[in-house]
Write an enzyme that holds these catalytic residues in place. Structure first.
Site, PDB file in Angstrom:
ATOM      1  N   ASN A  15       0.802  -1.240   0.000  1.00  0.00           N
ATOM      2  CA  ASN A  15       0.000   0.000   0.000  1.00  0.00           C
ATOM      3  C   ASN A  15       0.826   1.276   0.000  1.00  0.00           C
ATOM      4  O   ASN A  15       0.271   2.372  -0.087  1.00  0.00           O
ATOM      5  CB  ASN A  15      -1.003   0.016   1.169  1.00  0.00           C
ATOM      6  CG  ASN A  15      -1.981  -1.131   1.085  1.00  0.00           C
ATOM      7  OD1 ASN A  15      -2.576  -1.342   0.031  1.00  0.00           O
ATOM      8  ND2 ASN A  15      -2.127  -1.893   2.149  1.00  0.00           N
ATOM      9  N   ASN A  78      10.541  -0.479   4.809  1.00  0.00           N
ATOM     10  CA  ASN A  78       9.280  -0.169   5.480  1.00  0.00           C
ATOM     11  C   ASN A  78       8.363  -1.345   5.172  1.00  0.00           C
ATOM     12  O   ASN A  78       7.779  -1.422   4.080  1.00  0.00           O
ATOM     13  CB  ASN A  78       8.662   1.135   4.974  1.00  0.00           C
ATOM     14  CG  ASN A  78       7.390   1.478   5.752  1.00  0.00           C
ATOM     15  OD1 ASN A  78       6.840   0.642   6.474  1.00  0.00           O
ATOM     16  ND2 ASN A  78       6.909   2.702   5.578  1.00  0.00           N
ATOM     17  N   ALA A  81       2.153  -2.921   6.551  1.00  0.00           N
ATOM     18  CA  ALA A  81       1.285  -3.783   7.383  1.00  0.00           C
ATOM     19  C   ALA A  81       1.971  -5.096   7.763  1.00  0.00           C
ATOM     20  O   ALA A  81       1.657  -5.683   8.812  1.00  0.00           O
ATOM     21  CB  ALA A  81      -0.019  -4.052   6.653  1.00  0.00           C
ATOM     22  N   HIS A  84       3.541  -6.038  11.297  1.00  0.00           N
ATOM     23  CA  HIS A  84       2.802  -6.541  12.457  1.00  0.00           C
ATOM     24  C   HIS A  84       2.390  -8.011  12.310  1.00  0.00           C
ATOM     25  O   HIS A  84       1.815  -8.571  13.238  1.00  0.00           O
ATOM     26  CB  HIS A  84       1.550  -5.672  12.668  1.00  0.00           C
ATOM     27  CG  HIS A  84       1.809  -4.214  12.441  1.00  0.00           C
ATOM     28  ND1 HIS A  84       2.650  -3.486  13.250  1.00  0.00           N
ATOM     29  CD2 HIS A  84       1.395  -3.350  11.464  1.00  0.00           C
ATOM     30  CE1 HIS A  84       2.710  -2.241  12.793  1.00  0.00           C
ATOM     31  NE2 HIS A  84       1.968  -2.133  11.708  1.00  0.00           N
ATOM     32  N   ASP A  91      11.980 -13.787   9.360  1.00  0.00           N
ATOM     33  CA  ASP A  91      12.923 -14.900   9.208  1.00  0.00           C
ATOM     34  C   ASP A  91      13.880 -14.650   8.044  1.00  0.00           C
ATOM     35  O   ASP A  91      15.053 -15.011   8.112  1.00  0.00           O
ATOM     36  CB  ASP A  91      12.164 -16.220   8.979  1.00  0.00           C
ATOM     37  CG  ASP A  91      11.521 -16.752  10.259  1.00  0.00           C
ATOM     38  OD1 ASP A  91      11.762 -16.187  11.344  1.00  0.00           O
ATOM     39  OD2 ASP A  91      10.765 -17.746  10.161  1.00  0.00           O
ATOM     40  N   GLU A 102      14.706  -0.661   9.847  1.00  0.00           N
ATOM     41  CA  GLU A 102      13.252  -0.604   9.640  1.00  0.00           C
ATOM     42  C   GLU A 102      12.806   0.850   9.768  1.00  0.00           C
ATOM     43  O   GLU A 102      13.238   1.546  10.692  1.00  0.00           O
ATOM     44  CB  GLU A 102      12.574  -1.461  10.718  1.00  0.00           C
ATOM     45  CG  GLU A 102      11.060  -1.423  10.669  1.00  0.00           C
ATOM     46  CD  GLU A 102      10.446  -2.236  11.822  1.00  0.00           C
ATOM     47  OE1 GLU A 102      11.140  -3.029  12.461  1.00  0.00           O
ATOM     48  OE2 GLU A 102       9.253  -2.028  12.077  1.00  0.00           O
ATOM     49  N   LEU A 105       6.692   5.775   8.470  1.00  0.00           N
ATOM     50  CA  LEU A 105       6.291   7.184   8.367  1.00  0.00           C
ATOM     51  C   LEU A 105       5.680   7.649   9.684  1.00  0.00           C
ATOM     52  O   LEU A 105       5.973   8.738  10.177  1.00  0.00           O
ATOM     53  CB  LEU A 105       5.271   7.341   7.240  1.00  0.00           C
ATOM     54  CG  LEU A 105       5.804   7.012   5.837  1.00  0.00           C
ATOM     55  CD1 LEU A 105       4.699   6.477   4.957  1.00  0.00           C
ATOM     56  CD2 LEU A 105       6.441   8.234   5.231  1.00  0.00           C
ATOM     57  N   ARG A 111      -0.068   4.436  17.850  1.00  0.00           N
ATOM     58  CA  ARG A 111      -1.254   4.117  17.052  1.00  0.00           C
ATOM     59  C   ARG A 111      -2.029   2.952  17.675  1.00  0.00           C
ATOM     60  O   ARG A 111      -1.897   2.686  18.853  1.00  0.00           O
ATOM     61  CB  ARG A 111      -0.821   3.843  15.603  1.00  0.00           C
ATOM     62  CG  ARG A 111      -0.197   5.102  14.957  1.00  0.00           C
ATOM     63  CD  ARG A 111       0.058   4.925  13.494  1.00  0.00           C
ATOM     64  NE  ARG A 111      -1.197   4.669  12.773  1.00  0.00           N
ATOM     65  CZ  ARG A 111      -1.249   4.242  11.517  1.00  0.00           C
ATOM     66  NH1 ARG A 111      -0.126   4.066  10.838  1.00  0.00           N
ATOM     67  NH2 ARG A 111      -2.408   4.012  10.933  1.00  0.00           N
ATOM     68  N   ARG A 115      -0.783  -2.188  15.889  1.00  0.00           N
ATOM     69  CA  ARG A 115       0.393  -1.653  15.183  1.00  0.00           C
ATOM     70  C   ARG A 115       1.585  -1.455  16.119  1.00  0.00           C
ATOM     71  O   ARG A 115       2.672  -1.102  15.677  1.00  0.00           O
ATOM     72  CB  ARG A 115       0.067  -0.308  14.533  1.00  0.00           C
ATOM     73  CG  ARG A 115      -0.925  -0.400  13.411  1.00  0.00           C
ATOM     74  CD  ARG A 115      -1.077   0.948  12.721  1.00  0.00           C
ATOM     75  NE  ARG A 115      -2.359   1.036  12.078  1.00  0.00           N
ATOM     76  CZ  ARG A 115      -2.620   0.571  10.838  1.00  0.00           C
ATOM     77  NH1 ARG A 115      -1.680   0.025  10.117  1.00  0.00           N
ATOM     78  NH2 ARG A 115      -3.829   0.679  10.332  1.00  0.00           N
TER      79      ARG A 115
HETATM   80  C1  DQA Z   1       3.492   2.121   8.243  1.00  0.00           C
HETATM   81  C2  DQA Z   1       2.723   1.747   9.513  1.00  0.00           C
HETATM   82  C3  DQA Z   1       1.958   0.448   9.333  1.00  0.00           C
HETATM   83  O1  DQA Z   1       1.230   0.131  10.518  1.00  0.00           O
HETATM   84  C4  DQA Z   1       0.970   0.576   8.196  1.00  0.00           C
HETATM   85  O2  DQA Z   1       0.333  -0.669   7.966  1.00  0.00           O
HETATM   86  C5  DQA Z   1       1.591   1.093   6.945  1.00  0.00           C
HETATM   87  C6  DQA Z   1       2.563   2.174   7.032  1.00  0.00           C
HETATM   88  C7  DQA Z   1       4.177   3.488   8.353  1.00  0.00           C
HETATM   89  O3  DQA Z   1       5.073   3.742   7.548  1.00  0.00           O
HETATM   90  O4  DQA Z   1       3.816   4.306   9.212  1.00  0.00           O
HETATM   91  O5  DQA Z   1       1.231   0.700   5.843  1.00  0.00           O
HETATM   92  O6  DQA Z   1       4.505   1.157   8.029  1.00  0.00           O
END
Ligand code: DQA
Length: 151
Positions: A15, A78, A81, A84, A91, A102, A105, A111, A115
């Site tokens: 996403n 990054n 989702a 989590h 692995d 890691e 944003l 949150r 998350r």
């Molecule tokens: C995210 C935080 C995640 O929880 C979320 O699913 C994302 C973006 C962030 O960059 O803040 O897609 O990784």
């Protein structure tokens, strides 16, 4: 022989291709393209090269990480989702042995409860979370401090 130009693999998870349109009040106005431009500028100044990929598919991300050993000096990810949920990505990072940073944003710890757990963080050198697009730049700079040799 060790390659002279250091290489970093940048992975954007699911996403993140929608950035700019996706909940801009939360994730910001910048598109993924704009974030990649920011990363490329930082990489150029730091004299490292980037390979940047985005995927919505867990297995594709696992495959990329699995091939990173010996090719990349660090990984910046990054996991979105999958942060989590993905034991498979965790692995893969642990198995490949390439030092990984890691980034998020948003501040995932501020949150929803679901998350607030990262399955990925324990196998990373560190995490940058909560600075919007700047998290990526800071994460890239952090990755420059932990570069591992390639074959
Ligand atoms: C995210 C935080 C995640 O929880 C979320 O699913 C994302 C973006 C962030 O960059 O803040 O897609 O990784």
């Amino acid at each position: 022989m060790a390659s002279r130009v250091k290489k970093i693999l940048v992975i954007h998870g699911p996403n993140l291709d929608l950035l700019g349109k996706r909940q801009p009040s939360l994730y910001g106005q910048k598109t993924l393209g704009a974030i990649n431009t920011l990363l490329k500028e930082t990489a150029r100044k730091s004299k490292v090269t980037l390979t940047i990929l985005q995927s919505n598919h867990e297995g594709k991300i696992v495959d990329l990480i699995g091939k990173a050993k010996g090719r990349y000096n660090a990984i910046l990810i990054n996991p979105a989702a999958y942060t989590h949920t993905s034991v498979a990505i965790r692995d893969a990072i642990e198995a490949c042995g390439v030092p990984t940073v890691e980034v998020h944003l948003t501040n995932i710890y501020a949150r929803e409860k679901f998350r607030q757990t990262s399955l990925i963080a324990p196998v990373c050198v560190g995490q940058v979370s909560g600075f919007g697009a700047e998290s990526y730049r800071l994460g890239l700079l952090a990755s420059l401090t932990i570069l591992a040799p390639t074959r």
